[in-house]
Design a protein around this motif. Structure first.
Motif, PDB file in Angstrom:
ATOM      1  N   MET A   4       0.831  -1.202   0.000  1.00  8.35           N
ATOM      2  CA  MET A   4       0.000   0.000   0.000  1.00  8.35           C
ATOM      3  C   MET A   4       0.870   1.257   0.000  1.00  8.35           C
ATOM      4  O   MET A   4       0.601   2.203  -0.726  1.00  8.35           O
ATOM      5  N   ASN A   5       1.913   1.265   0.805  1.00  8.89           N
ATOM      6  CA  ASN A   5       2.803   2.422   0.838  1.00  8.89           C
ATOM      7  C   ASN A   5       3.482   2.628  -0.513  1.00  8.89           C
ATOM      8  O   ASN A   5       3.572   3.754  -1.000  1.00  8.89           O
ATOM      9  N   SER A   6       3.951   1.558  -1.116  1.00  7.65           N
ATOM     10  CA  SER A   6       4.590   1.661  -2.430  1.00  7.65           C
ATOM     11  C   SER A   6       3.612   2.185  -3.462  1.00  7.65           C
ATOM     12  O   SER A   6       3.959   3.015  -4.306  1.00  7.65           O
ATOM     13  N   PHE A   7       2.376   1.709  -3.390  1.00 10.39           N
ATOM     14  CA  PHE A   7       1.344   2.144  -4.326  1.00 10.39           C
ATOM     15  C   PHE A   7       1.094   3.644  -4.202  1.00 10.39           C
ATOM     16  O   PHE A   7       1.024   4.362  -5.195  1.00 10.39           O
ATOM     17  N   VAL A   8       0.972   4.133  -2.976  1.00  9.20           N
ATOM     18  CA  VAL A   8       0.698   5.551  -2.760  1.00  9.20           C
ATOM     19  C   VAL A   8       1.880   6.405  -3.208  1.00  9.20           C
ATOM     20  O   VAL A   8       1.702   7.448  -3.842  1.00  9.20           O
ATOM     21  N   VAL A   9       3.096   5.976  -2.928  1.00 11.06           N
ATOM     22  CA  VAL A   9       4.281   6.722  -3.368  1.00 11.06           C
ATOM     23  C   VAL A   9       4.314   6.798  -4.890  1.00 11.06           C
ATOM     24  O   VAL A   9       4.532   7.864  -5.474  1.00 11.06           O
ATOM     25  N   GLU A  10       4.053   5.680  -5.541  1.00 11.66           N
ATOM     26  CA  GLU A  10       4.024   5.653  -7.011  1.00 11.66           C
ATOM     27  C   GLU A  10       2.935   6.557  -7.559  1.00 11.66           C
ATOM     28  O   GLU A  10       3.144   7.294  -8.518  1.00 11.66           O
ATOM     29  N   LEU A  11       1.769   6.525  -6.936  1.00  5.78           N
ATOM     30  CA  LEU A  11       0.665   7.385  -7.355  1.00  5.78           C
ATOM     31  C   LEU A  11       1.050   8.852  -7.250  1.00  5.78           C
ATOM     32  O   LEU A  11       0.781   9.649  -8.147  1.00  5.78           O
ATOM     33  N   MET A  12       1.709   9.211  -6.164  1.00  6.83           N
ATOM     34  CA  MET A  12       2.124  10.604  -5.963  1.00  6.83           C
ATOM     35  C   MET A  12       3.146  11.028  -7.014  1.00  6.83           C
ATOM     36  O   MET A  12       3.083  12.132  -7.537  1.00  6.83           O
ATOM     37  N   GLN A  57      -6.695   8.868  -1.174  1.00  2.00           N
ATOM     38  CA  GLN A  57      -7.326   8.241  -2.340  1.00  2.00           C
ATOM     39  C   GLN A  57      -6.617   6.941  -2.709  1.00  2.00           C
ATOM     40  O   GLN A  57      -7.259   5.952  -3.064  1.00  2.00           O
ATOM     41  N   GLY A  58      -5.302   6.946  -2.605  1.00  2.00           N
ATOM     42  CA  GLY A  58      -4.533   5.746  -2.915  1.00  2.00           C
ATOM     43  C   GLY A  58      -4.830   4.614  -1.946  1.00  2.00           C
ATOM     44  O   GLY A  58      -5.006   3.463  -2.350  1.00  2.00           O
ATOM     45  N   TYR A  59      -4.897   4.934  -0.647  1.00  2.00           N
ATOM     46  CA  TYR A  59      -5.214   3.909   0.345  1.00  2.00           C
ATOM     47  C   TYR A  59      -6.628   3.370   0.142  1.00  2.00           C
ATOM     48  O   TYR A  59      -6.866   2.176   0.288  1.00  2.00           O
ATOM     49  N   CYS A  60      -7.563   4.250  -0.222  1.00  2.00           N
ATOM     50  CA  CYS A  60      -8.939   3.793  -0.476  1.00  2.00           C
ATOM     51  C   CYS A  60      -8.982   2.876  -1.700  1.00  2.00           C
ATOM     52  O   CYS A  60      -9.658   1.844  -1.683  1.00  2.00           O
ATOM     53  N   ALA A  61      -8.252   3.240  -2.739  1.00  2.40           N
ATOM     54  CA  ALA A  61      -8.200   2.395  -3.932  1.00  2.40           C
ATOM     55  C   ALA A  61      -7.598   1.035  -3.594  1.00  2.40           C
ATOM     56  O   ALA A  61      -8.089  -0.005  -4.049  1.00  2.40           O
ATOM     57  N   LEU A  66      -8.211  -4.799  -2.264  1.00  6.94           N
ATOM     58  CA  LEU A  66      -8.135  -5.870  -1.270  1.00  6.94           C
ATOM     59  C   LEU A  66      -9.501  -6.528  -1.074  1.00  6.94           C
ATOM     60  O   LEU A  66      -9.606  -7.757  -0.975  1.00  6.94           O
ATOM     61  N   LEU A  67     -10.561  -5.735  -1.048  1.00  2.54           N
ATOM     62  CA  LEU A  67     -11.914  -6.289  -0.920  1.00  2.54           C
ATOM     63  C   LEU A  67     -12.266  -7.154  -2.131  1.00  2.54           C
ATOM     64  O   LEU A  67     -12.902  -8.205  -1.983  1.00  2.54           O
ATOM     65  N   ALA A  68     -11.845  -6.728  -3.312  1.00  4.41           N
ATOM     66  CA  ALA A  68     -12.103  -7.521  -4.519  1.00  4.41           C
ATOM     67  C   ALA A  68     -11.352  -8.847  -4.455  1.00  4.41           C
ATOM     68  O   ALA A  68     -11.906  -9.899  -4.825  1.00  4.41           O
ATOM     69  N   PHE A  69     -10.110  -8.818  -3.979  1.00  3.93           N
ATOM     70  CA  PHE A  69      -9.347 -10.062  -3.818  1.00  3.93           C
ATOM     71  C   PHE A  69     -10.014 -10.979  -2.793  1.00  3.93           C
ATOM     72  O   PHE A  69     -10.074 -12.193  -2.971  1.00  3.93           O
ATOM     73  N   ALA A  70     -10.515 -10.390  -1.711  1.00  2.00           N
ATOM     74  CA  ALA A  70     -11.177 -11.190  -0.672  1.00  2.00           C
ATOM     75  C   ALA A  70     -12.426 -11.863  -1.222  1.00  2.00           C
ATOM     76  O   ALA A  70     -12.733 -12.998  -0.852  1.00  2.00           O
ATOM     77  N   ALA A  71     -13.143 -11.173  -2.107  1.00  3.23           N
ATOM     78  CA  ALA A  71     -14.332 -11.777  -2.713  1.00  3.23           C
ATOM     79  C   ALA A  71     -13.945 -12.884  -3.686  1.00  3.23           C
ATOM     80  O   ALA A  71     -14.621 -13.914  -3.773  1.00  3.23           O
ATOM     81  N   ALA A  72     -12.849 -12.692  -4.394  1.00  2.00           N
ATOM     82  CA  ALA A  72     -12.409 -13.684  -5.383  1.00  2.00           C
ATOM     83  C   ALA A  72     -11.725 -14.889  -4.736  1.00  2.00           C
ATOM     84  O   ALA A  72     -11.795 -15.998  -5.268  1.00  2.00           O
ATOM     85  N   TYR A  73     -11.062 -14.672  -3.618  1.00  4.67           N
ATOM     86  CA  TYR A  73     -10.317 -15.734  -2.942  1.00  4.67           C
ATOM     87  C   TYR A  73     -10.799 -15.826  -1.485  1.00  4.67           C
ATOM     88  O   TYR A  73     -10.239 -15.165  -0.603  1.00  4.67           O
ATOM     89  N   PRO A  74     -11.809 -16.630  -1.208  1.00  4.67           N
ATOM     90  CA  PRO A  74     -12.391 -16.694   0.138  1.00  4.67           C
ATOM     91  C   PRO A  74     -11.401 -17.077   1.237  1.00  4.67           C
ATOM     92  O   PRO A  74     -11.631 -16.758   2.405  1.00  4.67           O
TER      93      PRO A  74
END
Length: 102
Positions: A4-12, A57-61, A66-74
């Motif tokens: 998540m931290n890497s994602f937000v840094v990249e987004l910024m 916004q990045g953390y929310c995305a 993560l919620l989509a992964f949880a739905a796909a992989y119980p």
């Protein structure tokens, strides 16, 4: 957390590069105080406020992903809950060696 931290840094970094080339036109939004014509100058977006908004916004995305992964992989929520229980159960599990991305 590390992903998540890497994602937000990249987004910024991407957002900063885009903004330096083109200033986007913001549409009027009556619920966005900064977009209103009568907004005081002291409420203008500062670089740190802009960065905070983009980070949120990045953390929310990432949370939605993560919620989509949880739905796909119980099995994912069960594994996450097991790790959380281990973390809460023992002080040894709350060390940097046991949980390096704390």
């Amino acid at each position: 957390p590390k992903l998540m931290n890497s994602f937000v840094v990249e987004l910024m970094q991407c957002e900063n590069n885009t903004e330096s080339r083109v200033a986007p036109q913001r549409a009027y939004n009556p619920y966005d105080f900064d977009s209103r014509a009568d907004a005081p100058a002291e409420n203008a977006r500062t670089p740190s406020r802009f960065a905070s908004e983009k980070a949120l916004q990045g953390y929310c995305a990432m949370h939605h992903l993560l919620l989509a992964f949880a739905a796909a992989y119980p099995q994912l929520p069960a594994e996450a809950n097991a790790k959380l229980k281990r973390f809460l159960s023992s002080e040894r599990e709350r060390t940097k060696s046991a949980c390096p991305n704390l």
